[in-house]
Motif scaffolding. Structure first.
Motif, PDB file in Angstrom:
ATOM      1  N   ARG A  28       1.161 -45.333 -47.920  1.00  0.00           N
ATOM      2  CA  ARG A  28       1.711 -44.908 -46.623  1.00  0.00           C
ATOM      3  C   ARG A  28       0.774 -43.945 -45.902  1.00  0.00           C
ATOM      4  O   ARG A  28       0.689 -43.966 -44.683  1.00  0.00           O
ATOM      5  N   LEU A  29       0.088 -43.091 -46.649  1.00  0.00           N
ATOM      6  CA  LEU A  29      -0.675 -42.002 -46.040  1.00  0.00           C
ATOM      7  C   LEU A  29      -2.184 -42.186 -46.117  1.00  0.00           C
ATOM      8  O   LEU A  29      -2.927 -41.318 -45.663  1.00  0.00           O
ATOM      9  N   ALA A  63       3.105 -46.384 -64.485  1.00  0.00           N
ATOM     10  CA  ALA A  63       2.874 -45.159 -65.255  1.00  0.00           C
ATOM     11  C   ALA A  63       3.772 -44.009 -64.796  1.00  0.00           C
ATOM     12  O   ALA A  63       3.778 -42.948 -65.425  1.00  0.00           O
ATOM     13  N   GLY A  64       4.503 -44.208 -63.699  1.00  0.00           N
ATOM     14  CA  GLY A  64       5.368 -43.153 -63.178  1.00  0.00           C
ATOM     15  C   GLY A  64       4.621 -42.071 -62.411  1.00  0.00           C
ATOM     16  O   GLY A  64       5.168 -41.021 -62.113  1.00  0.00           O
ATOM     17  N   ALA A  65       3.370 -42.346 -62.059  1.00  0.00           N
ATOM     18  CA  ALA A  65       2.549 -41.361 -61.351  1.00  0.00           C
ATOM     19  C   ALA A  65       2.838 -41.308 -59.856  1.00  0.00           C
ATOM     20  O   ALA A  65       2.533 -40.310 -59.198  1.00  0.00           O
ATOM     21  N   VAL A  66       3.381 -42.384 -59.304  1.00  0.00           N
ATOM     22  CA  VAL A  66       3.768 -42.428 -57.891  1.00  0.00           C
ATOM     23  C   VAL A  66       5.153 -43.056 -57.804  1.00  0.00           C
ATOM     24  O   VAL A  66       5.609 -43.722 -58.741  1.00  0.00           O
ATOM     25  N   GLY A  67       5.792 -42.852 -56.655  1.00  0.00           N
ATOM     26  CA  GLY A  67       7.125 -43.410 -56.449  1.00  0.00           C
ATOM     27  C   GLY A  67       7.162 -44.374 -55.282  1.00  0.00           C
ATOM     28  O   GLY A  67       6.157 -44.585 -54.599  1.00  0.00           O
ATOM     29  N   GLU A  68       8.343 -44.925 -55.045  1.00  0.00           N
ATOM     30  CA  GLU A  68       8.505 -45.916 -53.985  1.00  0.00           C
ATOM     31  C   GLU A  68       8.247 -45.357 -52.592  1.00  0.00           C
ATOM     32  O   GLU A  68       7.928 -46.108 -51.676  1.00  0.00           O
ATOM     33  N   ASN A  69       8.363 -44.054 -52.407  1.00  0.00           N
ATOM     34  CA  ASN A  69       8.099 -43.445 -51.104  1.00  0.00           C
ATOM     35  C   ASN A  69       6.605 -43.317 -50.805  1.00  0.00           C
ATOM     36  O   ASN A  69       6.222 -42.982 -49.688  1.00  0.00           O
ATOM     37  N   ASP A  70       5.765 -43.540 -51.810  1.00  0.00           N
ATOM     38  CA  ASP A  70       4.325 -43.384 -51.628  1.00  0.00           C
ATOM     39  C   ASP A  70       3.653 -44.622 -51.047  1.00  0.00           C
ATOM     40  O   ASP A  70       2.504 -44.558 -50.627  1.00  0.00           O
ATOM     41  N   TYR A  71       4.354 -45.745 -51.023  1.00  0.00           N
ATOM     42  CA  TYR A  71       3.742 -46.971 -50.525  1.00  0.00           C
ATOM     43  C   TYR A  71       4.737 -47.740 -49.661  1.00  0.00           C
ATOM     44  O   TYR A  71       5.924 -47.443 -49.616  1.00  0.00           O
ATOM     45  N   THR A  72       4.197 -48.727 -48.961  1.00  0.00           N
ATOM     46  CA  THR A  72       5.009 -49.676 -48.217  1.00  0.00           C
ATOM     47  C   THR A  72       4.406 -51.052 -48.464  1.00  0.00           C
ATOM     48  O   THR A  72       3.400 -51.168 -49.175  1.00  0.00           O
ATOM     49  N   VAL A  73       4.992 -52.081 -47.903  1.00  0.00           N
ATOM     50  CA  VAL A  73       4.470 -53.436 -48.077  1.00  0.00           C
ATOM     51  C   VAL A  73       4.051 -53.965 -46.706  1.00  0.00           C
ATOM     52  O   VAL A  73       4.825 -53.930 -45.756  1.00  0.00           O
ATOM     53  N   VAL A  74       2.815 -54.434 -46.630  1.00  0.00           N
ATOM     54  CA  VAL A  74       2.268 -55.028 -45.413  1.00  0.00           C
ATOM     55  C   VAL A  74       1.640 -56.367 -45.792  1.00  0.00           C
ATOM     56  O   VAL A  74       0.829 -56.431 -46.721  1.00  0.00           O
TER      57      VAL A  74
END
Length: 149
Positions: free
Chosen positions: A60-61, A42-53
């Motif tokens: 991320r936060l 939806a474009g509400a968040v970007g790639e900097n908002d998450y990581t992969v575990v």
């Protein structure tokens, strides 16, 4: 009317504390990957908002743990019952907690539980012997105090 609630813990590393507390309590780390995918699309968040575990997208936060027997919102992965939410904040912990968790592990189990918690990253701060009871005060990996009874 009763109020639904969650305990929110300010911290510097939400992912680390979620892993610790999931092990400490026998809880499950919430899987928010479906929600993250939907918000990305939806474009509400970007790639900097998450990581992969472990192959899953995670915030991320923010990270949460939930009781394994409580219901879960399938669309978001959010627990709908007993849960702890860890949120990153810029400032470090200062002073003693004004709120803490007591772990009730049962008669004769405290010493073994203290050893187990130490093995997963907790530290013993002190042992308290008081009239009417005793407990061990410990700290999680970021120094948040909790008691084992």
């Amino acid at each position: 009317m009763a109020v639904d609630w969650k305990l929110v813990v300010d911290c510097s590393d939400p992912l680390q504390l979620a892993r610790f507390w999931a092990l400490a309590l026998g809880y499950e780390v919430e899987d928010n990957s479906a929600l993250i995918d939907r918000l990305l699309e939806a474009g509400a968040v970007g790639e900097n908002d998450y990581t992969v575990v472990d192959g899953r997208k995670v915030w991320r936060l923010l990270a949460a743990v939930r009781h394994p027997d409580d219901p879960v919102d399938a669309a978001s992965g959010t627990g709908l019952g007993r849960r702890l939410l860890f949120q990153a904040v810029p400032e470090a912990k200062q002073g003693k907690n004004r709120l803490h968790v007591d772990l009730h592990v049962g008669p004769g189990q405290r010493d073994a539980e203290v050893r187990r918690l130490t093995e997963i990253g907790a530290k013993v701060l002190h042992r308290v012997e008081a009239q009417g009871g005793s407990h061990v005060t410990m700290a999680d990996p970021e120094g948040n105090e909790f008691d084992v009874q």
